[in-house]
Structures are given as C-alpha cells and as structure tokens.
Design a protein around this motif. Sequence first.
Motif, PDB file in Angstrom:
ATOM      1  N   GLY A 174      -7.955  -1.811  14.012  1.00  0.00           N
ATOM      2  CA  GLY A 174      -7.922  -3.162  14.894  1.00  0.00           C
ATOM      3  C   GLY A 174      -8.170  -4.579  14.220  1.00  0.00           C
ATOM      4  O   GLY A 174      -7.520  -5.530  14.308  1.00  0.00           O
ATOM      5  N   PHE A 175      -8.956  -4.428  12.921  1.00  0.00           N
ATOM      6  CA  PHE A 175      -9.112  -5.532  12.042  1.00  0.00           C
ATOM      7  C   PHE A 175      -7.677  -5.573  11.405  1.00  0.00           C
ATOM      8  O   PHE A 175      -7.383  -6.879  11.217  1.00  0.00           O
ATOM      9  CB  PHE A 175     -10.225  -5.048  11.101  1.00  0.00           C
ATOM     10  N   ALA A 176      -7.141  -4.568  10.988  1.00  0.00           N
ATOM     11  CA  ALA A 176      -5.681  -4.789  10.099  1.00  0.00           C
ATOM     12  C   ALA A 176      -4.863  -5.483  11.176  1.00  0.00           C
ATOM     13  O   ALA A 176      -3.956  -6.312  10.683  1.00  0.00           O
ATOM     14  CB  ALA A 176      -5.294  -3.638   9.738  1.00  0.00           C
ATOM     15  N   GLU A 177      -4.957  -5.159  12.639  1.00  0.00           N
ATOM     16  CA  GLU A 177      -4.014  -5.715  13.474  1.00  0.00           C
ATOM     17  C   GLU A 177      -4.248  -7.352  13.578  1.00  0.00           C
ATOM     18  O   GLU A 177      -3.322  -7.929  13.787  1.00  0.00           O
ATOM     19  CB  GLU A 177      -3.974  -4.959  14.663  1.00  0.00           C
ATOM     20  N   ALA A 178      -5.516  -7.391  13.788  1.00  0.00           N
ATOM     21  CA  ALA A 178      -5.934  -8.988  14.047  1.00  0.00           C
ATOM     22  C   ALA A 178      -5.853  -9.922  12.959  1.00  0.00           C
ATOM     23  O   ALA A 178      -5.607 -10.894  12.976  1.00  0.00           O
ATOM     24  CB  ALA A 178      -7.371  -8.999  14.561  1.00  0.00           C
ATOM     25  N   VAL A 179      -6.218  -9.223  11.477  1.00  0.00           N
ATOM     26  CA  VAL A 179      -6.214 -10.197  10.435  1.00  0.00           C
ATOM     27  C   VAL A 179      -5.187  -8.999   9.295  1.00  0.00           C
ATOM     28  O   VAL A 179      -5.890  -8.721   8.364  1.00  0.00           O
ATOM     29  CB  VAL A 179      -7.694 -10.259   9.955  1.00  0.00           C
ATOM     30  N   PRO A 180      -3.937  -9.370   9.387  1.00  0.00           N
ATOM     31  CA  PRO A 180      -3.473  -8.601   8.449  1.00  0.00           C
ATOM     32  C   PRO A 180      -3.553  -8.576   6.880  1.00  0.00           C
ATOM     33  O   PRO A 180      -2.992  -7.899   6.081  1.00  0.00           O
ATOM     34  CB  PRO A 180      -1.667  -8.759   8.903  1.00  0.00           C
ATOM     35  N   LYS A 181      -3.766 -10.064   6.789  1.00  0.00           N
ATOM     36  CA  LYS A 181      -4.059 -10.392   5.253  1.00  0.00           C
ATOM     37  C   LYS A 181      -5.564 -10.218   4.742  1.00  0.00           C
ATOM     38  O   LYS A 181      -5.799 -11.019   3.782  1.00  0.00           O
ATOM     39  CB  LYS A 181      -3.393 -11.874   4.920  1.00  0.00           C
ATOM     40  N   GLY A 182      -6.326  -9.867   5.627  1.00  0.00           N
ATOM     41  CA  GLY A 182      -7.828  -9.834   5.549  1.00  0.00           C
ATOM     42  C   GLY A 182      -8.047  -8.871   4.379  1.00  0.00           C
ATOM     43  O   GLY A 182      -7.251  -8.064   4.035  1.00  0.00           O
ATOM     44  N   GLU A 196      -1.090   3.516   5.856  1.00  0.00           N
ATOM     45  CA  GLU A 196       0.002   3.958   6.925  1.00  0.00           C
ATOM     46  C   GLU A 196       0.405   2.694   7.740  1.00  0.00           C
ATOM     47  O   GLU A 196       1.670   2.534   8.309  1.00  0.00           O
ATOM     48  CB  GLU A 196      -0.465   5.178   7.673  1.00  0.00           C
ATOM     49  N   ALA A 197      -0.491   1.804   8.088  1.00  0.00           N
ATOM     50  CA  ALA A 197      -0.135   0.826   9.109  1.00  0.00           C
ATOM     51  C   ALA A 197       0.139  -0.468   8.170  1.00  0.00           C
ATOM     52  O   ALA A 197       0.576  -1.518   8.564  1.00  0.00           O
ATOM     53  CB  ALA A 197      -1.465   0.418   9.639  1.00  0.00           C
ATOM     54  N   GLY A 198       0.406  -0.411   6.787  1.00  0.00           N
ATOM     55  CA  GLY A 198       0.889  -1.232   6.069  1.00  0.00           C
ATOM     56  C   GLY A 198      -0.045  -2.282   5.548  1.00  0.00           C
ATOM     57  O   GLY A 198       0.291  -3.528   4.972  1.00  0.00           O
TER      58      GLY A 198
END
Length: 287
Positions: free
Chosen positions: A166-174, A249-251
């Motif tokens: 969920g974090f990766a989805e909300a903040v992809p460059k974090g 896997e989610a990039g």
Amino acid sequence: MSRVKPMLAGGAAAAILAGTAYLFPPFADTQKTARTDAAEFARAQSGFAQMLGDPRSGSAGLHDFGFQTRTVPGTDDARLVSEQAGECAGQGIYWIRENAQLPIAITAPHRGSDRYTGQLASALFLESRALATAWNSAPRRPTAACKHGIDLAREKQHMFSAFALGFAEAVPKGLIVQLHGFDGERRHSIAAQGAGMILSNGTEQPGERLLDLADCLSIAFAPTPVLVYPIDTGELGALNNAQGQLLREAGFSGFVHLEISSELRAAMIEDAQLRAKLIACLAEVAT
C-alpha cells in the motif's frame, strides 16, 4: 553529498513514547496470528494505500479487518491503526502521518526479538516527521507464554505486507526502511562481527540509492563500519525477505533492509543525535 537537517522532536518525542506503552503489549496477550487470503490481502493493500494517501479520512477500508484508528497521543496529525482494544491477533501496529515531510516508512517486523527496534522505529518516526511506521504485535517465535509466533519478514499474506505494498502504491518513489538487529558475536565473518550496520536491498545487486545511503551513513557514523551486502559482507542479505520480494515484484525500488548491531541500537535509543544522523541520511536519499 549534501546534508539534510532532520526535524527533531527532542524531549517531546521522549514524552510521547513514555505514554505509549500500550503500543508494545505483552506478547503473551496474543490470541492468534492473522493471515489473509488473496482477496482480503488485495483489499487490505488498497485500504492502506487509501489511508497513506489521506490519513484523516481514508481509513474506512481498514475497519473491515477489525482495525481501529485514532490520533496518536501527543500529536495532532498522526493516526494509529491497530486492533480493537483487548484483541491481539498479530495483525501489526501502524502509525500514519497526515502532514508528513519525508516519504518514508520505518518498520520493525521483529520488535522484541530484535531488541529496541520497535522503540527505535517509533522514535525515528516522531523525530523525522516520516509518513509512516509499523511493527509486529505478535512474537517472532512461539514461546511457552505465547504459542502463536509469526515472523512477519517471512509472511507474504499478512497485513504487514499489505501495508508495504500500500505504501509503494501511494508513494512509488519513497523508501521503506526495515529495521533489524544483529549480534556481532554471532556473525561468521570478521567484517560482519565488527560492523555497526549492514545494508541490503534484498538482492545480490545493491542499487544506487542504497549505495548512496551507505556512503552517507559511513561518513555520519564514522569510525563505526557500515557495510553493504554483498560488496562488503556475505551475511544478512535479506534475500528471502517477504516484503522485499513483493515490493520488487511490484516495481518498487525503495526497499532498505537495515541491520543494526546490538551496541549501536542501545546507543541510538539513548542518544537523539545518533538518531538524527540516521534521519539525515534517510532524508538525503528519500528527497
């Protein structure tokens, strides 16, 4: 490298932590461990992504999983996501900040067995104004007092992993920084035995951001050795870390597996300036 000055909470952080013992309930209270099926996992990931994007009004999707949300005592913009009072199903504990200044999540899947990592994660969150933090609410291994141990760093179908995605989805460059602890006396190589920190991204090929972070930490914590897997040591590479695998896997390329020696963890708990050095380096790489 340039230096980024962290937002230190100083005595305020200590005061908040002193009143939040409920965030670290006794593991003997754990009644069961919570795993999800694929559909529940996807909904949990979406729920965390929504709340990370809108902490004040985006929590409704998590209530279906038995979570409650409330303001973290002593703050006006941090929301606590946890199981209902009196329940301890091992789903994890999460803080999410509304007015974050750093796109970072600081997590500790083994608080308890990796001594001080839970407290260190919460202190770093408070002092850095990072977006989020999370840690386990059940022990890593079964004990006589609690037979429901669960190693979150090995669990893909768990709320802790849903939070990471969920974090990766909300903040992809974090950055998602996962804190762990090691004892130098139990390591095999001379390099690892003398290290203060060992960094990896969960692969055999550390990326540029990880190397930049290691460089910054090496300077900030000198003369304490800061190593990178597998360049400086062949130990503690986190190749089987569940969250690292799912995030790749989610990039998502911002996973940091940060092992800290027992001596340095104890020192960081006592010394806000040491925590400030870590915060500054994380901020430099994340922004």
